[in-house]
Motif scaffolding. Structure first.
Motif, PDB file in Angstrom:
ATOM      1  N   PRO A   8      50.204  41.251  55.573  1.00 20.13           N
ATOM      2  CA  PRO A   8      48.646  42.337  55.475  1.00 20.13           C
ATOM      3  C   PRO A   8      47.681  42.052  54.495  1.00 20.13           C
ATOM      4  O   PRO A   8      48.237  42.020  53.277  1.00 20.13           O
ATOM      5  N   MET A   9      46.708  41.798  55.037  1.00 19.36           N
ATOM      6  CA  MET A   9      45.405  41.112  53.719  1.00 19.36           C
ATOM      7  C   MET A   9      45.002  43.056  53.385  1.00 19.36           C
ATOM      8  O   MET A   9      44.881  44.117  54.440  1.00 19.36           O
ATOM      9  N   GLU A  10      44.741  43.180  52.060  1.00 21.00           N
ATOM     10  CA  GLU A  10      43.822  44.009  51.907  1.00 21.00           C
ATOM     11  C   GLU A  10      42.374  43.631  51.187  1.00 21.00           C
ATOM     12  O   GLU A  10      42.417  42.956  50.407  1.00 21.00           O
ATOM     13  N   PRO A  11      42.155  43.945  51.333  1.00 21.12           N
ATOM     14  CA  PRO A  11      40.234  44.543  51.137  1.00 21.12           C
ATOM     15  C   PRO A  11      40.319  44.534  49.576  1.00 21.12           C
ATOM     16  O   PRO A  11      40.156  45.320  49.204  1.00 21.12           O
ATOM     17  N   THR A  12      39.608  43.639  49.401  1.00 20.40           N
ATOM     18  CA  THR A  12      39.048  43.583  47.758  1.00 20.40           C
ATOM     19  C   THR A  12      38.069  42.994  47.231  1.00 20.40           C
ATOM     20  O   THR A  12      37.028  42.759  48.099  1.00 20.40           O
ATOM     21  N   LEU A  13      37.494  43.420  46.218  1.00 24.18           N
ATOM     22  CA  LEU A  13      36.507  43.068  45.927  1.00 24.18           C
ATOM     23  C   LEU A  13      36.442  42.074  44.567  1.00 24.18           C
ATOM     24  O   LEU A  13      35.741  43.448  43.528  1.00 24.18           O
TER      25      LEU A  13
ATOM     26  N   CYS B  49      33.445  33.011  42.830  1.00 25.13           N
ATOM     27  CA  CYS B  49      33.376  33.309  45.094  1.00 25.13           C
ATOM     28  C   CYS B  49      33.733  34.438  44.275  1.00 25.13           C
ATOM     29  O   CYS B  49      34.072  34.745  43.580  1.00 25.13           O
ATOM     30  N   THR B  50      34.172  35.049  45.642  1.00 30.02           N
ATOM     31  CA  THR B  50      34.333  36.836  45.907  1.00 30.02           C
ATOM     32  C   THR B  50      35.866  36.517  46.541  1.00 30.02           C
ATOM     33  O   THR B  50      35.558  35.805  47.437  1.00 30.02           O
ATOM     34  N   ILE B  51      36.828  37.094  46.245  1.00 29.93           N
ATOM     35  CA  ILE B  51      38.110  37.230  46.554  1.00 29.93           C
ATOM     36  C   ILE B  51      37.844  38.552  47.859  1.00 29.93           C
ATOM     37  O   ILE B  51      37.200  40.139  47.016  1.00 29.93           O
ATOM     38  N   LEU B  52      37.754  38.754  48.821  1.00 30.79           N
ATOM     39  CA  LEU B  52      37.189  39.821  49.828  1.00 30.79           C
ATOM     40  C   LEU B  52      38.501  40.630  50.303  1.00 30.79           C
ATOM     41  O   LEU B  52      38.075  41.451  50.476  1.00 30.79           O
ATOM     42  N   ALA B  53      39.224  39.752  50.847  1.00 36.06           N
ATOM     43  CA  ALA B  53      40.888  40.259  51.022  1.00 36.06           C
ATOM     44  C   ALA B  53      41.813  39.660  50.563  1.00 36.06           C
ATOM     45  O   ALA B  53      41.237  38.920  50.196  1.00 36.06           O
ATOM     46  N   ILE B  54      43.509  40.002  49.940  1.00 34.00           N
ATOM     47  CA  ILE B  54      44.030  39.348  49.498  1.00 34.00           C
ATOM     48  C   ILE B  54      45.405  39.950  50.394  1.00 34.00           C
ATOM     49  O   ILE B  54      45.146  40.916  50.588  1.00 34.00           O
ATOM     50  N   SER B  55      46.585  39.090  50.393  1.00 34.15           N
ATOM     51  CA  SER B  55      47.960  39.321  49.997  1.00 34.15           C
ATOM     52  C   SER B  55      48.336  38.311  49.471  1.00 34.15           C
ATOM     53  O   SER B  55      48.256  37.798  48.610  1.00 34.15           O
TER      54      SER B  55
ATOM     55  N   HIS C 177      35.983  47.614  44.953  1.00 42.19           N
ATOM     56  CA  HIS C 177      36.093  47.733  46.037  1.00 42.19           C
ATOM     57  C   HIS C 177      35.950  48.988  46.131  1.00 42.19           C
ATOM     58  O   HIS C 177      37.287  50.178  45.388  1.00 42.19           O
ATOM     59  N   PRO C 178      35.412  50.061  46.830  1.00 41.21           N
ATOM     60  CA  PRO C 178      36.160  51.611  46.801  1.00 41.21           C
ATOM     61  C   PRO C 178      37.042  52.018  47.223  1.00 41.21           C
ATOM     62  O   PRO C 178      37.668  53.019  46.660  1.00 41.21           O
ATOM     63  N   ALA C 179      37.770  51.168  47.983  1.00 44.26           N
ATOM     64  CA  ALA C 179      39.309  51.896  47.934  1.00 44.26           C
ATOM     65  C   ALA C 179      40.129  51.975  46.709  1.00 44.26           C
ATOM     66  O   ALA C 179      41.634  52.243  46.759  1.00 44.26           O
ATOM     67  N   HIS C 180      39.593  50.890  45.961  1.00 43.21           N
ATOM     68  CA  HIS C 180      40.891  50.463  44.940  1.00 43.21           C
ATOM     69  C   HIS C 180      40.120  51.451  43.576  1.00 43.21           C
ATOM     70  O   HIS C 180      40.380  51.350  42.729  1.00 43.21           O
ATOM     71  N   ARG C 181      39.171  52.391  43.397  1.00 46.63           N
ATOM     72  CA  ARG C 181      38.677  52.953  42.322  1.00 46.63           C
ATOM     73  C   ARG C 181      39.680  54.121  41.738  1.00 46.63           C
ATOM     74  O   ARG C 181      39.374  54.288  40.388  1.00 46.63           O
ATOM     75  N   ASP C 182      40.755  54.486  42.724  1.00 42.81           N
ATOM     76  CA  ASP C 182      42.022  55.755  41.364  1.00 42.81           C
ATOM     77  C   ASP C 182      43.212  54.257  40.891  1.00 42.81           C
ATOM     78  O   ASP C 182      43.409  55.435  40.340  1.00 42.81           O
ATOM     79  N   ARG C 183      43.017  53.111  41.188  1.00 47.34           N
ATOM     80  CA  ARG C 183      44.089  52.379  40.464  1.00 47.34           C
ATOM     81  C   ARG C 183      44.064  52.472  39.341  1.00 47.34           C
ATOM     82  O   ARG C 183      42.781  52.617  38.343  1.00 47.34           O
ATOM     83  N   VAL C 184      44.704  52.103  38.624  1.00 42.69           N
ATOM     84  CA  VAL C 184      45.060  52.295  36.943  1.00 42.69           C
ATOM     85  C   VAL C 184      46.153  50.998  36.749  1.00 42.69           C
ATOM     86  O   VAL C 184      46.936  50.985  37.293  1.00 42.69           O
ATOM     87  N   LEU C 185      46.065  50.875  35.104  1.00 41.57           N
ATOM     88  CA  LEU C 185      46.543  50.198  34.855  1.00 41.57           C
ATOM     89  C   LEU C 185      47.556  50.288  33.978  1.00 41.57           C
ATOM     90  O   LEU C 185      47.602  51.905  32.997  1.00 41.57           O
ATOM     91  N   ASP C 186      49.192  50.617  34.621  1.00 39.89           N
ATOM     92  CA  ASP C 186      50.563  50.880  33.730  1.00 39.89           C
ATOM     93  C   ASP C 186      50.441  50.418  32.338  1.00 39.89           C
ATOM     94  O   ASP C 186      50.724  48.840  32.647  1.00 39.89           O
ATOM     95  N   LEU C 187      50.547  50.146  31.160  1.00 44.17           N
ATOM     96  CA  LEU C 187      50.566  49.051  30.148  1.00 44.17           C
ATOM     97  C   LEU C 187      52.209  49.149  29.820  1.00 44.17           C
ATOM     98  O   LEU C 187      52.699  48.387  29.224  1.00 44.17           O
ATOM     99  N   ARG C 188      53.509  50.330  30.169  1.00 49.97           N
ATOM    100  CA  ARG C 188      54.178  49.549  30.141  1.00 49.97           C
ATOM    101  C   ARG C 188      54.903  48.523  30.819  1.00 49.97           C
ATOM    102  O   ARG C 188      56.116  48.582  30.360  1.00 49.97           O
ATOM    103  N   SER C 189      54.261  48.538  31.679  1.00 49.63           N
ATOM    104  CA  SER C 189      54.739  47.402  32.323  1.00 49.63           C
ATOM    105  C   SER C 189      54.345  46.115  32.242  1.00 49.63           C
ATOM    106  O   SER C 189      54.843  45.457  32.445  1.00 49.63           O
ATOM    107  N   TRP C 190      53.885  45.845  31.031  1.00 52.94           N
ATOM    108  CA  TRP C 190      53.046  44.008  30.430  1.00 52.94           C
ATOM    109  C   TRP C 190      54.381  44.420  29.377  1.00 52.94           C
ATOM    110  O   TRP C 190      54.798  43.377  28.784  1.00 52.94           O
TER     111      TRP C 190
END
Length: 118
Positions: free
Chosen positions: A9-14, A34-40, A105-118
């Motif tokens: 499934p595609m998820e919208p992103t900017l 270019c701009t990525i509008l949706a990605i899977s 994209h407003p749907a991804h506003r609360d996402r944070v990067l987990d530094l422990r997974s690097w």
């Protein structure tokens, strides 16, 4: 080959991205924004001006998420200045999370990067 693969499934992103390709054989390397509008994990929809010649195969770079050289094949060119591409390899879950962290994209506003997974 691509019609037998599973569809994710595609998820919208900017996200801002860049395509790189060779022109005139291997003599000249060109790149366009270019701009990525949706990605899977297996495909994406890119917003790019389609009145110019778009190559059949190119590399996609996402500099904000530090993802470089993802091979792509154009599957469809739409009239509303978008193209649909398939990746030559699946994008990992870790790379998808990095893309969503740096998304506008407003749907991804609360996402944070987990530094422990690097």
């Amino acid at each position: 080959m691509y019609d037998r693969e599973t569809r994710f499934p595609m998820e919208p992103t900017l996200n801002h991205a860049r395509i790189e390709y060779t022109e005139k054989g291997v003599m000249h390397m060109a790149s366009r924004r270019c701009t990525i509008l949706a990605i899977s994990p297996s495909s994406a929809i890119l917003g790019i001006v389609t009145q110019f010649t778009i190559p059949e195969q190119f590399c996609l770079d996402i500099p904000e998420a530090r993802i470089s050289k993802v091979g792509c094949v154009v599957t469809r060119i739409n009239t509303n200045d978008t193209i649909q591409v398939r990746f030559l390899r699946l994008v990992t879950e870790r790379e998808m999370n990095r893309i969503f962290v740096y998304s506008d994209h407003p749907a991804h506003r609360d996402r944070v990067l987990d530094l422990r997974s690097w």
